[in-house]
Design an enzyme around this catalytic site. Sequence first.
Site, PDB file in Angstrom:
ATOM      1  CG  ASP A 219      46.862 -23.398  16.463  1.00 26.32           C
ATOM      2  OD1 ASP A 219      48.048 -23.216  16.143  1.00 26.32           O
ATOM      3  OD2 ASP A 219      46.140 -24.273  15.925  1.00 26.32           O
ATOM      4  CD  GLU A 243      49.408 -20.118  13.355  1.00 29.77           C
ATOM      5  OE1 GLU A 243      50.191 -20.727  12.620  1.00 29.77           O
ATOM      6  OE2 GLU A 243      48.307 -20.606  13.718  1.00 29.77           O
TER       7      GLU A 243
HETATM    8  C1  ABC Z   1      51.240 -32.350  10.126  1.00 24.70           C
HETATM    9  C2  ABC Z   1      52.585 -33.001   9.900  1.00 24.70           C
HETATM   10  C3  ABC Z   1      53.390 -32.274   8.859  1.00 24.70           C
HETATM   11  C4  ABC Z   1      52.599 -32.243   7.604  1.00 24.70           C
HETATM   12  C5  ABC Z   1      51.264 -31.600   7.901  1.00 24.70           C
HETATM   13  C6  ABC Z   1      50.388 -31.580   6.680  1.00 24.70           C
HETATM   14  O1  ABC Z   1      50.584 -32.319   8.937  1.00 24.70           O
HETATM   15  O2  ABC Z   1      53.292 -33.000  11.125  1.00 24.70           O
HETATM   16  O3  ABC Z   1      54.603 -32.919   8.621  1.00 24.70           O
HETATM   17  O4  ABC Z   1      53.305 -31.472   6.661  1.00 24.70           O
HETATM   18  C7  ABC Z   1      49.929 -29.080  14.033  1.00 24.70           C
HETATM   19  C8  ABC Z   1      51.286 -29.733  14.098  1.00 24.70           C
HETATM   20  C9  ABC Z   1      51.804 -30.035  12.717  1.00 24.70           C
HETATM   21  C10 ABC Z   1      50.795 -30.832  11.917  1.00 24.70           C
HETATM   22  C11 ABC Z   1      49.487 -30.041  11.899  1.00 24.70           C
HETATM   23  C12 ABC Z   1      48.387 -30.739  11.104  1.00 24.70           C
HETATM   24  O5  ABC Z   1      49.034 -29.863  13.250  1.00 24.70           O
HETATM   25  O6  ABC Z   1      52.169 -28.844  14.758  1.00 24.70           O
HETATM   26  O7  ABC Z   1      53.009 -30.786  12.823  1.00 24.70           O
HETATM   27  O8  ABC Z   1      51.348 -31.024  10.626  1.00 24.70           O
HETATM   28  O9  ABC Z   1      48.089 -31.984  11.649  1.00 24.70           O
HETATM   29  C13 ABC Z   1      49.183 -23.802  13.528  1.00 24.70           C
HETATM   30  C14 ABC Z   1      50.287 -24.266  14.478  1.00 24.70           C
HETATM   31  C15 ABC Z   1      50.782 -25.619  14.020  1.00 24.70           C
HETATM   32  C16 ABC Z   1      49.684 -26.639  14.199  1.00 24.70           C
HETATM   33  C17 ABC Z   1      48.377 -26.158  13.759  1.00 24.70           C
HETATM   34  C18 ABC Z   1      47.231 -27.074  13.845  1.00 24.70           C
HETATM   35  C19 ABC Z   1      48.152 -24.831  13.443  1.00 24.70           C
HETATM   36  O10 ABC Z   1      51.257 -23.302  14.600  1.00 24.70           O
HETATM   37  O11 ABC Z   1      51.934 -26.052  14.692  1.00 24.70           O
HETATM   38  O12 ABC Z   1      50.074 -27.806  13.428  1.00 24.70           O
HETATM   39  O13 ABC Z   1      46.683 -26.904  15.168  1.00 24.70           O
HETATM   40  C20 ABC Z   1      48.042 -23.365   8.218  1.00 24.70           C
HETATM   41  C21 ABC Z   1      47.305 -22.607   9.314  1.00 24.70           C
HETATM   42  C22 ABC Z   1      48.187 -22.314  10.515  1.00 24.70           C
HETATM   43  C23 ABC Z   1      48.862 -23.597  11.009  1.00 24.70           C
HETATM   44  C24 ABC Z   1      49.650 -24.165   9.834  1.00 24.70           C
HETATM   45  C25 ABC Z   1      50.391 -25.440  10.219  1.00 24.70           C
HETATM   46  O14 ABC Z   1      48.754 -24.471   8.776  1.00 24.70           O
HETATM   47  O15 ABC Z   1      46.780 -21.410   8.783  1.00 24.70           O
HETATM   48  O16 ABC Z   1      47.388 -21.794  11.535  1.00 24.70           O
HETATM   49  N1  ABC Z   1      49.703 -23.397  12.201  1.00 24.70           N
HETATM   50  C26 ABC Z   1      49.644 -21.392   3.605  1.00 24.70           C
HETATM   51  C27 ABC Z   1      48.360 -20.958   4.221  1.00 24.70           C
HETATM   52  C28 ABC Z   1      48.455 -21.033   5.733  1.00 24.70           C
HETATM   53  C29 ABC Z   1      48.813 -22.446   6.125  1.00 24.70           C
HETATM   54  C30 ABC Z   1      50.106 -22.859   5.462  1.00 24.70           C
HETATM   55  C31 ABC Z   1      50.399 -24.310   5.805  1.00 24.70           C
HETATM   56  O17 ABC Z   1      49.997 -22.695   4.056  1.00 24.70           O
HETATM   57  O18 ABC Z   1      48.055 -19.638   3.835  1.00 24.70           O
HETATM   58  O19 ABC Z   1      47.226 -20.711   6.328  1.00 24.70           O
HETATM   59  O20 ABC Z   1      48.957 -22.495   7.568  1.00 24.70           O
HETATM   60  O21 ABC Z   1      51.698 -24.597   5.529  1.00 24.70           O
HETATM   61  C32 ABC Z   1      53.520 -18.343   1.852  1.00 24.70           C
HETATM   62  C33 ABC Z   1      52.095 -17.980   1.624  1.00 24.70           C
HETATM   63  C34 ABC Z   1      51.281 -18.472   2.796  1.00 24.70           C
HETATM   64  C35 ABC Z   1      51.451 -19.962   2.904  1.00 24.70           C
HETATM   65  C36 ABC Z   1      52.913 -20.227   3.144  1.00 24.70           C
HETATM   66  C37 ABC Z   1      53.196 -21.705   3.386  1.00 24.70           C
HETATM   67  O22 ABC Z   1      53.672 -19.730   2.064  1.00 24.70           O
HETATM   68  O23 ABC Z   1      51.959 -16.588   1.544  1.00 24.70           O
HETATM   69  O24 ABC Z   1      49.911 -18.167   2.636  1.00 24.70           O
HETATM   70  O25 ABC Z   1      50.650 -20.459   3.959  1.00 24.70           O
HETATM   71  O26 ABC Z   1      54.298 -17.961   0.779  1.00 24.70           O
END
Ligand code: ABC
Length: 540
Positions: A219, A243
């Site tokens: 992750d 990831e």
């Molecule tokens: C919780 C709630 C959600 C709420 C959120 C804020 O908080 O459930 O409803 O919206 C776990 C859970 C999630 C939880 C999170 C936080 O923890 O599964 O349900 O969300 O408490 C990994 C996993 C993911 C996991 C975590 C945390 C990490 O796969 O399931 O979440 O251990 C970032 C991280 C990435 C992470 C992701 C969720 O967040 O980098 O590792 N996934 C931009 C950033 C990204 C960022 C993303 C977030 O926003 O660059 O780094 O990801 O949405 C494109 C752009 C991108 C952009 C995207 C969205 O759009 O080019 O850069 O990404 O156009």
Amino acid sequence: MLRLLTASLLATSALAATAAEWQNRTIYQLVTDRFATPDGSGPPCDTGDRKYCGGTWKGIISKLDYIHDLGFDAVWISPVVANLEGNTTDGQAYHGYWTQDINSLNSKFGTADDLKALSAALHNRSMYLMVDVVVNHMVSNSDPPDYSNFTPFSKESNFHPECFITDYTNQTDVEQCWLGDKDVPLADLNTEADDVVSSLNSWIKGLVSDYAIDGLRIDTVKHVRKDFWPGFVSSAGVFTIGEVLHEEPSYLAPYTKVMDSLLDYPAWFTLTAAFKNNTGNLTALATTVWQSQASYLSGELMVGSFLENHDQPRFQSLTQDSSLIKNAMAWPFVQDGIPILSHSSERIGADHHSYPGQEQGYTGGGDPSNREALWYSGYIEDKPLVTHVKILNEARRLAIAANTSFLTTAALLYAVSESTLAVSKPPLLALLTNVGNISTAATTWNVPDAGYPANEVLVDVLTCNKVTADNSGGVLVHATSGEPQVLLPTSALSASGSICSNLAAQGQSSSALRNVVASALPVGIAVALVFFVSQLTFDF
Ligand code: ABC
Ligand code: CA
């Protein structure tokens, strides 16, 4: 007797560790809490509640035949360690990413024996176990966190000072500030500190060996300094796929040098955009692939390719066009790299509305509505897209068996336009289009340099329609209703296989069989070797 010994051996040790051994696999991703209950019951599960619904490791064991039937030989499960308990403003830790104690298991998913039993049950089917792991953070429901709740990182000094990531273009921010927010802060571990690093490294070594894990999905890789990873990966000693959530191949490229594999996020962005409607751009997908092929350590050969995962809106929430869906779903199986199917993908089908309460799920957007309980589906296999997945898995297996360099030769992308794309990985030729199922426009793939023998008889394995290569081995094919085609020579089909077997070329079956035997041999030798080594260990 030997068979029995081998079976019991497989039950207790990891089958394989290396990237090469994962390369010919296809991975089924599931969210443990949402996949299957231990008693086969189907409790209500409203994704919007963001609460535990009752899926467990025992539940997964009870449905391994389903995954195996679909043609997958590896399973990626949710993180397994103990998580934050109780409720938060973002719901419960049902997804498993909210670590509190890396030395204990998440009791909601079962016991240590249950997890060992899952590992053994997979190995008995010659399937691999991939476990999701988080090292970037520990998670709290208070701000500041009560650090004494964390094990073993119970001191504030084990963490970077609190600051939430605001600027994703500032890599220091991305690595050292925190994900989450003040309600549910993801306290960012100080992965620059030697004691934290050595604790994480010895933890992963123990986890992998205690549960005979074959591979790890890692992750939040971009949130930890790059030079942390080689030590962690070598401590793990098994295949690692990371990831790095970012659109740009150039951003991912350096990470391909610090672990075996990465999830192919850049191609996911352009794949989704290319097929979500008939104005998408397949050239942009090809461009991403070309950039990745040119800049990643092993080109695209080692990426994990996917259309859906638990973080992104399900593809079917973007389009209901069956041809677009079939084209997009084919992509991970026909390109370079390891195909991954998220358990949400196969549930769509003409009959899904017969499951009460499913409507929201089937058109669901992102987290949390993309994490529906699979038990609502009844695990029914007789659905068009389940069949689609089975054929794609089988076609890939046949292509690997027919060409020993299939997995090590980069795909060639041809006939690229905004609406058509041909992907050549001999002996497989995939023809994709985004014109959609109501299209009446004449859509043609013209691949003069497809490389087949003159006049070779090919089959579209999705329909079992024949296509004949021209006298220089080229292919010119017209699309029907925007459907994709996946071509294999009849010589690569197997008369005893499950796809278009009646078309398997006569007289070719023995050579196909030879190939299958040849590819099975190293596995046999490996099993014998493992057995031999384990006997040695036992004796001394
Ligand atoms: C919780 C709630 C959600 C709420 C959120 C804020 O908080 O459930 O409803 O919206 C776990 C859970 C999630 C939880 C999170 C936080 O923890 O599964 O349900 O969300 O408490 C990994 C996993 C993911 C996991 C975590 C945390 C990490 O796969 O399931 O979440 O251990 C970032 C991280 C990435 C992470 C992701 C969720 O967040 O980098 O590792 N996934 C931009 C950033 C990204 C960022 C993303 C977030 O926003 O660059 O780094 O990801 O949405 C494109 C752009 C991108 C952009 C995207 C969205 O759009 O080019 O850069 O990404 O156009
Ligand atoms: Ca970090």
